[in-house]
Design a protein around this motif. Structure first.
Motif, PDB file in Angstrom:
ATOM      1  N   ASP A 133      29.815   4.909  12.187  1.00  0.00           N
ATOM      2  CA  ASP A 133      30.768   5.090  13.156  1.00  0.00           C
ATOM      3  C   ASP A 133      32.230   4.759  12.548  1.00  0.00           C
ATOM      4  OD1 ASP A 133      29.054   5.910  15.089  1.00  0.00           O
ATOM      5  OD2 ASP A 133      29.043   4.025  16.022  1.00  0.00           O
ATOM      6  N   ARG A 134      32.258   3.498  11.736  1.00  0.00           N
ATOM      7  CA  ARG A 134      33.355   3.200  11.022  1.00  0.00           C
ATOM      8  C   ARG A 134      33.898   4.130   9.944  1.00  0.00           C
ATOM      9  NH1 ARG A 134      31.636  -1.418   9.999  1.00  0.00           N
ATOM     10  NH2 ARG A 134      31.177  -1.326   7.543  1.00  0.00           N
ATOM     11  N   ALA A 135      32.724   4.524   9.064  1.00  0.00           N
ATOM     12  CA  ALA A 135      33.167   5.527   8.054  1.00  0.00           C
ATOM     13  C   ALA A 135      33.868   6.969   9.091  1.00  0.00           C
ATOM     14  CB  ALA A 135      31.855   6.138   7.397  1.00  0.00           C
ATOM     15  N   ALA A 136      33.293   7.377  10.080  1.00  0.00           N
ATOM     16  CA  ALA A 136      33.779   8.329  10.734  1.00  0.00           C
ATOM     17  C   ALA A 136      35.166   8.417  11.143  1.00  0.00           C
ATOM     18  CB  ALA A 136      32.924   8.951  11.778  1.00  0.00           C
ATOM     19  N   ILE A 137      35.491   7.178  11.807  1.00  0.00           N
ATOM     20  CA  ILE A 137      36.861   6.863  12.145  1.00  0.00           C
ATOM     21  C   ILE A 137      37.955   6.775  11.154  1.00  0.00           C
ATOM     22  CG2 ILE A 137      38.212   5.153  13.342  1.00  0.00           C
ATOM     23  CD1 ILE A 137      36.813   6.926  15.234  1.00  0.00           C
ATOM     24  N   ILE A 138      37.511   6.099  10.141  1.00  0.00           N
ATOM     25  CA  ILE A 138      38.493   6.128   8.754  1.00  0.00           C
ATOM     26  C   ILE A 138      38.598   7.301   8.112  1.00  0.00           C
ATOM     27  CG2 ILE A 138      38.630   5.147   6.488  1.00  0.00           C
ATOM     28  CD1 ILE A 138      36.977   2.554   7.590  1.00  0.00           C
ATOM     29  N   LEU A 147      37.802  17.830  10.308  1.00  0.00           N
ATOM     30  CA  LEU A 147      36.188  17.590  10.771  1.00  0.00           C
ATOM     31  C   LEU A 147      35.299  18.029   9.865  1.00  0.00           C
ATOM     32  CD1 LEU A 147      36.342  18.235  14.632  1.00  0.00           C
ATOM     33  CD2 LEU A 147      35.704  16.252  13.518  1.00  0.00           C
ATOM     34  N   ILE A 148      35.644  19.272   8.957  1.00  0.00           N
ATOM     35  CA  ILE A 148      34.682  19.742   8.089  1.00  0.00           C
ATOM     36  C   ILE A 148      34.210  18.778   7.020  1.00  0.00           C
ATOM     37  CG2 ILE A 148      34.161  21.678   6.296  1.00  0.00           C
ATOM     38  CD1 ILE A 148      35.548  23.550   8.429  1.00  0.00           C
ATOM     39  N   GLU A 153      30.974  14.256   4.314  1.00  0.00           N
ATOM     40  CA  GLU A 153      30.979  12.871   3.954  1.00  0.00           C
ATOM     41  C   GLU A 153      29.782  12.204   4.897  1.00  0.00           C
ATOM     42  OE1 GLU A 153      34.333  10.671   3.921  1.00  0.00           O
ATOM     43  OE2 GLU A 153      35.502  11.848   2.407  1.00  0.00           O
ATOM     44  N   LEU A 154      29.566  12.539   6.063  1.00  0.00           N
ATOM     45  CA  LEU A 154      28.629  11.904   6.822  1.00  0.00           C
ATOM     46  C   LEU A 154      27.292  12.509   6.725  1.00  0.00           C
ATOM     47  CD1 LEU A 154      30.459  11.368  10.310  1.00  0.00           C
ATOM     48  CD2 LEU A 154      29.982   9.692   8.235  1.00  0.00           C
ATOM     49  N   GLY A 155      27.202  13.695   6.062  1.00  0.00           N
ATOM     50  CA  GLY A 155      26.067  14.547   5.706  1.00  0.00           C
ATOM     51  C   GLY A 155      25.453  15.001   7.213  1.00  0.00           C
ATOM     52  N   THR A 156      26.284  15.641   8.172  1.00  0.00           N
ATOM     53  CA  THR A 156      25.905  15.968   9.355  1.00  0.00           C
ATOM     54  C   THR A 156      26.696  17.473   9.541  1.00  0.00           C
ATOM     55  OG1 THR A 156      25.603  15.717  11.535  1.00  0.00           O
ATOM     56  CG2 THR A 156      27.404  14.482  10.654  1.00  0.00           C
ATOM     57  N   THR A 157      26.507  17.936  10.697  1.00  0.00           N
ATOM     58  CA  THR A 157      27.262  19.076  11.181  1.00  0.00           C
ATOM     59  C   THR A 157      28.428  18.651  11.604  1.00  0.00           C
ATOM     60  OG1 THR A 157      26.280  19.148  13.530  1.00  0.00           O
ATOM     61  CG2 THR A 157      24.966  20.178  11.846  1.00  0.00           C
ATOM     62  N   ARG A 164      30.039  12.062  17.111  1.00  0.00           N
ATOM     63  CA  ARG A 164      30.027  10.869  16.714  1.00  0.00           C
ATOM     64  C   ARG A 164      31.385  10.109  16.940  1.00  0.00           C
ATOM     65  NH1 ARG A 164      27.081   7.410  14.052  1.00  0.00           N
ATOM     66  NH2 ARG A 164      25.526   8.553  13.630  1.00  0.00           N
ATOM     67  N   ILE A 165      32.440  10.787  16.401  1.00  0.00           N
ATOM     68  CA  ILE A 165      33.857  10.352  16.742  1.00  0.00           C
ATOM     69  C   ILE A 165      34.203  10.168  18.068  1.00  0.00           C
ATOM     70  CG2 ILE A 165      36.289  10.972  16.674  1.00  0.00           C
ATOM     71  CD1 ILE A 165      35.577  12.416  13.714  1.00  0.00           C
ATOM     72  N   GLU A 166      33.885  11.118  19.117  1.00  0.00           N
ATOM     73  CA  GLU A 166      34.070  10.715  20.738  1.00  0.00           C
ATOM     74  C   GLU A 166      33.292   9.323  20.948  1.00  0.00           C
ATOM     75  OE1 GLU A 166      32.843  14.281  22.342  1.00  0.00           O
ATOM     76  OE2 GLU A 166      34.386  15.432  21.733  1.00  0.00           O
ATOM     77  N   ARG A 167      32.190   9.297  20.556  1.00  0.00           N
ATOM     78  CA  ARG A 167      31.370   8.063  21.049  1.00  0.00           C
ATOM     79  C   ARG A 167      31.977   6.993  20.496  1.00  0.00           C
ATOM     80  NH1 ARG A 167      26.904  11.631  20.258  1.00  0.00           N
ATOM     81  NH2 ARG A 167      26.493  10.622  18.029  1.00  0.00           N
ATOM     82  N   SER A 168      32.360   7.014  19.187  1.00  0.00           N
ATOM     83  CA  SER A 168      33.193   5.826  18.388  1.00  0.00           C
ATOM     84  C   SER A 168      34.515   5.391  19.153  1.00  0.00           C
ATOM     85  CB  SER A 168      33.372   6.272  16.936  1.00  0.00           C
ATOM     86  OG  SER A 168      32.316   6.523  16.383  1.00  0.00           O
ATOM     87  N   ILE A 169      34.980   6.523  19.562  1.00  0.00           N
ATOM     88  CA  ILE A 169      36.326   5.947  20.309  1.00  0.00           C
ATOM     89  C   ILE A 169      35.996   5.437  21.574  1.00  0.00           C
ATOM     90  CG2 ILE A 169      38.404   7.115  21.694  1.00  0.00           C
ATOM     91  CD1 ILE A 169      38.417   9.405  19.498  1.00  0.00           C
TER      92      ILE A 169
END
Length: 534
Positions: A133-138, A147-148, A153-157, A164-169
């Motif tokens: 989650d931290r990697a996504a927000i950073i 987002l692409i 970087e996260l190895g996902t879609t 994930r970003i929404e959940r992290s927020i």
């Protein structure tokens, strides 16, 4: 020109001292470091210049120790927070606390839309997230990537990265609410969107490169910050290494501080407050009420909050049994005597033998709203007079908020039996329904097998770790017992969900399956009943 990734640049600098490689690393990440420093220092851009220079000085010395290029942004973010903390300590020696606070309120350059009350603790909130989650927000907000790029970087879609970003927020919002700061998801998102206004001035990049690459003289402040931060990171490494090897001793019964188990060089936190009128256990009932096993909900060492995701927080247990207190980690620990004195408010607790007063560890104890609040000092240190006295202060005390430990030993028994597939997803691809109807999963205390009619297709042994959140399951290939397949599971009535990564040793953090991220099983209990309790 070939664009090299962070990992290649780190190797080029570490092995060949390539100035071009280091210059590229600085240019890529200087805005992230500078912006984090500005926020952490309350808008003091002059001090942020020195912190930025110090962070890249540290990177120049420790580049070889960074495990991968993908980990570099998070490493820089955390190192900047350490450096900013050291810079604030240096600054506090020269200014009174009130002057610093006033300067912080007036110097922060604000975007029109952010929530002003969230910015001072924004980086502490980001640091409280788990690694993914931290990697996504950073990546999305502090580095301003689209987002692409974040998904790559996260190895996902892209959709999974957005979710994930929404959940992290939402997790960041919850962090602020726990600190009694009124926050909304929109307010957090707006504050994150504003942080890109702190762009490193050109002189920060040129000065930093001049010092590291061209041998120019670093500023005295940058040298001091770098020295203090490197010392902090060294002690963190020593403490963590001791923790991982089991060298740390039991802390409560010997009076050893929590700092010997965990890294606590994070932002100052305060005692959690309850919104409703608290319910406190009466002194006369305290001895009975504390009996049993407790787990750590929150912990502070020397006034500094311990990160919630630290292994010591997840796996440490306190057990009160009669007049004995045992503190254990991963099932290993020591017991020692304790005594209560309920004639005081709050009640006193002494750890150790009353016949040897010089070796007693003195503390306070109370139960409020079902949670046990427990302060213990160092051996030979005077007792705190009140729980409030350790809020955010260097007090030589450990402050724990404990909650009852929920028994989970029955998971191994509960998951045994025969299961039918509801869903099976592999690398984001759903298995056809006609294939699901033919397959069964049989779980015993010895392993997991998949059957198709009379033929067994796959057999694996496994180990559960239900003390983590989400609960963990490790599977071992019977054909190659050294191969570990990490996963997570959740049992909800007659539904069992298992997500495991058979592609690489990175454990999933949520029950999804995307490209190159492993498998997801959703199982429903079949004809075989749960074994009866003995």
């Amino acid at each position: 020109m070939v664009i090299r990734d962070n990992g290649e640049l780190l190797v080029a600098w570490s092995d060949d001292r390539s100035s071009d490689a280091f210059e590229e690393l600085v240019r890529r990440h200087v805005d992230l470091v500078y912006a984090t420093a500005v926020r952490s220092l309350g808008g003091d851009r002059q001090l942020a210049d020195d912190v930025t220079q110090a962070v890249f000085l540290i990177l120049s010395k420790k580049a070889r120790t960074i495990r991968s290029g993908a980990a570099l942004p998070a490493w820089l973010h955390q190192t900047t927070r350490y450096a900013a903390t050291n810079a604030r300590k240096m600054q506090s020696r020269r200014r009174r606390h009130e002057q610093i606070a006033a300067a912080q309120r007036t110097e922060v350059a604000m975007h029109a839309s952010p929530d002003l009350s969230l910015l001072p603790d924004l980086d502490a909130a980001i640091a409280s997230l788990n690694a993914t989650d931290r990697a996504a927000i950073i990546a999305r907000y502090l580095k301003g990537q689209d987002l692409i790029t974040v998904a790559g970087e996260l190895g996902t879609t892209v959709d999974a990265a957005q979710k994930r970003i929404e959940r992290s927020i939402q997790k960041l919002r919850d962090f602020f609410i726990r600190k009694q700061v009124k926050a909304t998801t929109g307010g957090v998102a707006g504050t994150l969107a504003s942080v890109k206004i702190f762009v490193a001035p050109p002189h920060v990049t040129s000065t930093t490169l001049g010092v590291i690459v061209h041998g120019h003289q670093a500023s005295a402040a940058a040298v001091a910050i770098e020295k203090g931060t490197s010392t902090t990171m060294m002690w963190i490494k020593i403490k963590t290494a001791g923790l991982m090897t089991g060298a740390a001793a039991i802390l409560v019964c010997t009076g050893i501080g929590l700092a010997q188990l965990i890294d606590t060089k994070t932002a100052i936190a305060t005692e959690p407050q309850t919104l409703n009128a608290p319910t406190t256990v009466a002194a006369d009932d305290l001895q009975h009420a504390i009996q049993g096993q407790w787990r750590i909900a929150k912990a502070w060492d020397n006034g500094t909050e311990v990160p919630a995701d630290h292994p010591a927080i997840r796996t440490t247990r306190f057990t009160f049994d009669g007049q004995q207190l045992t503190m254990s980690r991963d099932g290993r620990g020591k017991a020692g005597p304790y005594s209560l004195d309920t004639s005081h408010t709050p009640a006193w607790i002494d750890l150790g033998d009353q016949k040897v007063p010089a070796q007693l560890t003195k503390g306070l104890i109370k139960i409020v709203d079902g949670k046990l609040h427990f302060i213990t000092g160092r051996t030979g240190v005077d007792r705190s007079t009140a729980f409030e006295s350790v809020k955010g202060n260097v007090s030589n005390n450990n402050y724990y908020v404990l909650e009852r430990d929920t028994p989970t030993a029955g998971d191994l028994r509960l998951i045994q039996g025969e299961w039918e597939f509801v869903r099976a997803v592999s690398d984001g691809r759903e298995a056809p329904a006609d294939q699901l109807g033919q397959a069964k999963v049989v779980i015993t205390d010895r392993g997991i097998s998949i059957t198709n009619g009379t033929r067994t297709r796959e057999e694996m042994s496994f180990k559960l770790n239900p003390d983590n959140n989400p609960k963990q399951i490790d599977q071992f290939d019977t054909a190659n017992p050294t191969r570990l397949i990490p996963g997570i599971y959740v049992l909800e009535g007659d539904t069992l969900r298992i997500c495991f990564n058979d592609k690489n040793p990175i454990r999933p953090t949520e029950f999804v399956s995307g490209r190159n991220t492993g498998k997801l099983w959703v199982l429903r209990r079949a004809a075989v009943a749960v074994p009866a309790a003995q």
